[in-house]
Design a protein around this motif. Structure first.
Motif, PDB file in Angstrom:
ATOM      1  N   THR A 181      -6.547  -4.328   4.399  1.00  0.00           N
ATOM      2  CA  THR A 181      -5.584  -3.448   3.943  1.00  0.00           C
ATOM      3  C   THR A 181      -4.447  -3.094   4.871  1.00  0.00           C
ATOM      4  O   THR A 181      -4.647  -3.082   6.036  1.00  0.00           O
ATOM      5  N   CYS A 182      -3.400  -3.074   4.377  1.00  0.00           N
ATOM      6  CA  CYS A 182      -2.166  -2.508   5.111  1.00  0.00           C
ATOM      7  C   CYS A 182      -2.192  -1.060   5.260  1.00  0.00           C
ATOM      8  O   CYS A 182      -1.420  -0.508   5.995  1.00  0.00           O
ATOM      9  N   TYR A 183      -3.046  -0.241   4.706  1.00  0.00           N
ATOM     10  CA  TYR A 183      -2.736   1.118   4.613  1.00  0.00           C
ATOM     11  C   TYR A 183      -3.917   1.810   5.166  1.00  0.00           C
ATOM     12  O   TYR A 183      -4.214   3.035   5.049  1.00  0.00           O
ATOM     13  N   GLY A 184      -4.501   1.316   5.992  1.00  0.00           N
ATOM     14  CA  GLY A 184      -5.713   2.094   6.872  1.00  0.00           C
ATOM     15  C   GLY A 184      -6.885   2.116   6.192  1.00  0.00           C
ATOM     16  O   GLY A 184      -6.824   2.216   4.876  1.00  0.00           O
ATOM     17  N   CYS A 185      -8.096   1.726   6.845  1.00  0.00           N
ATOM     18  CA  CYS A 185      -9.377   1.903   6.220  1.00  0.00           C
ATOM     19  C   CYS A 185      -9.726   3.318   5.921  1.00  0.00           C
ATOM     20  O   CYS A 185      -9.370   4.355   6.609  1.00  0.00           O
ATOM     21  N   ASN A 194     -15.132   8.785  -5.899  1.00  0.00           N
ATOM     22  CA  ASN A 194     -13.990   8.865  -4.884  1.00  0.00           C
ATOM     23  C   ASN A 194     -13.292   7.504  -4.675  1.00  0.00           C
ATOM     24  O   ASN A 194     -13.742   7.050  -3.474  1.00  0.00           O
ATOM     25  N   PRO A 195     -12.446   7.140  -5.364  1.00  0.00           N
ATOM     26  CA  PRO A 195     -11.635   5.930  -5.254  1.00  0.00           C
ATOM     27  C   PRO A 195     -10.530   5.999  -3.959  1.00  0.00           C
ATOM     28  O   PRO A 195     -10.300   4.887  -3.763  1.00  0.00           O
ATOM     29  N   ASN A 196     -10.295   7.044  -3.499  1.00  0.00           N
ATOM     30  CA  ASN A 196      -9.238   7.253  -2.500  1.00  0.00           C
ATOM     31  C   ASN A 196      -9.384   7.963  -1.425  1.00  0.00           C
ATOM     32  O   ASN A 196      -8.887   9.016  -1.267  1.00  0.00           O
ATOM     33  N   PRO A 197     -10.531   7.560  -0.604  1.00  0.00           N
ATOM     34  CA  PRO A 197     -11.142   8.676   0.274  1.00  0.00           C
ATOM     35  C   PRO A 197     -10.035   8.774   1.421  1.00  0.00           C
ATOM     36  O   PRO A 197      -9.165   7.995   1.715  1.00  0.00           O
ATOM     37  N   GLU A 198     -10.540   9.551   2.249  1.00  0.00           N
ATOM     38  CA  GLU A 198      -9.216  10.061   3.459  1.00  0.00           C
ATOM     39  C   GLU A 198      -9.267   8.931   4.383  1.00  0.00           C
ATOM     40  O   GLU A 198     -10.307   8.293   4.547  1.00  0.00           O
ATOM     41  N   GLN A 199      -8.201   8.814   4.936  1.00  0.00           N
ATOM     42  CA  GLN A 199      -8.025   7.503   5.822  1.00  0.00           C
ATOM     43  C   GLN A 199      -8.508   7.745   7.264  1.00  0.00           C
ATOM     44  O   GLN A 199      -8.403   8.717   7.987  1.00  0.00           O
TER      45      GLN A 199
END
Length: 305
Positions: A181-185, A194-199
């Motif tokens: 991903t470009c947006y950090g694991c 929890n579809p969008n956990p903290e980066q």
């Protein structure tokens, strides 16, 4: 919505009605057993005719037969659905059968030899269904155009374009489904709850910024948190092009080559659909050239009445 139209009577006859929701049927391919031999996802991984062993020749035969049934009757769109990992030549630990890939390409070439056949994505299919136009006006359908962002190939920006994002992707090594991903694991594996956990921010790195609503993905730099263009410079070029040549109807194809289940030829390099010499084509042929874009991988076949 998983509805089994073969066992649940009347489930797939326009019910239930949910305004705003489009449900696209996953039509099965049927082998020599008819309704007793359906094949849905990844049909090329199944044995045909009740066999427990994969036979690429038998698979190609029943795929052609099912396609022909659709083509000669009501022409419902027929889809090719696959898990990409089964066909990947680059994923670690995965070794797809080259003869299977030859067979799939042979089917794609054969299908495109039929008159008025296109390979499209589900999104493109729905765009036409919601606003159907005749063949002569297909080039007016925005969804069938291939709009390419004009980003300098030398610019290092993680934007989904291979030449720009090389070396900038984060590798998220979750055991069930590793991904880039470009947006950090995320700190933990995404889930429906929890579809969008903290980066997760690794040592020596900085938080990556999510895409804002006022910038398009290819122009957004998630590392710097900056849109590299303004409305006047965020340009897309329409790279839609005729596909073919392919026999008398020029509906596309030409990437698979011959298929032989016993001996598989070496994998041929990718050939652009417009690899032919169009300057030699007669003028009347151009009215039958299909405008398409090579922006999707394995999409859906759409046969127009």
């Amino acid at each position: 919505m998983a509805n089994n139209c073969l066992t649940n009577k009347d489930t797939c006859r326009g019910e239930p009605k949910l305004p705003g929701l489009w449900e696209i049927p996953m039509y099965a391919f049927f082998d020599s057993r008819g309704v007793s031999g359906p094949h849905l996802m990844d049909p090329w991984l199944d044995g045909a005719g009740g066999s427990t062993k994969v036979n690429n020749t038998a698979t190609l035969e029943y795929m052609k037969a099912t396609f022909t049934d659709h083509y000669n009757n009501k022409r419902q769109p027929i889809g090719l659905y696959t898990h990409p990992i089964h066909l990947s030549k680059t994923y670690p630990g995965v070794s797809p059968d080259p003869k299977m890939i030859d067979m799939i390409n042979a089917f794609l070439d054969w299908a495109q030899e039929q008159q008025n056949v296109w390979i499209v994505s589900n999104e493109q299919l729905l765009a036409w269904v919601r606003n159907p136009v005749p063949i002569s006006q297909l080039d007016t359908v925005n969804a069938l155009k291939c709009s390419t962002p004009q980003v300098d190939a030398s610019q290092k920006i993680c934007n989904g374009v291979p030449q720009n994002e090389a070396g900038l992707l984060s590798h998220c090594q979750f055991s069930d489904f590793p991904f880039y991903t470009c947006y950090g694991c995320p700190k933990q594996q995404p889930s429906p709850s929890n579809p969008n956990p903290e980066q997760q921010v690794s040592d020596g790195q900085e938080l990556r910024y999510r895409l804002p609503s006022n910038c398009s993905t290819p122009f957004w730099d998630p590392v710097a948190g900056n849109c590299i263009c303004t409305s006047s410079t965020c340009t897309f070029a329409d790279n839609t092009r005729p596909i073919g040549p392919n026999g008398v109807n020029l509906t596309g194809g030409g990437i698979g080559g011959a298929f032989d289940n016993e001996t598989s030829a070496a994998q041929s390099a990718y050939l652009p659909f417009n690899n032919g010499d169009f300057s030699t084509l007669p003028r009347d042929v151009w009215s039958r050239v299909v405008i398409a874009c090579v922006c999707t991988l394995l999409g859906r076949f759409f046969t127009k009445l």
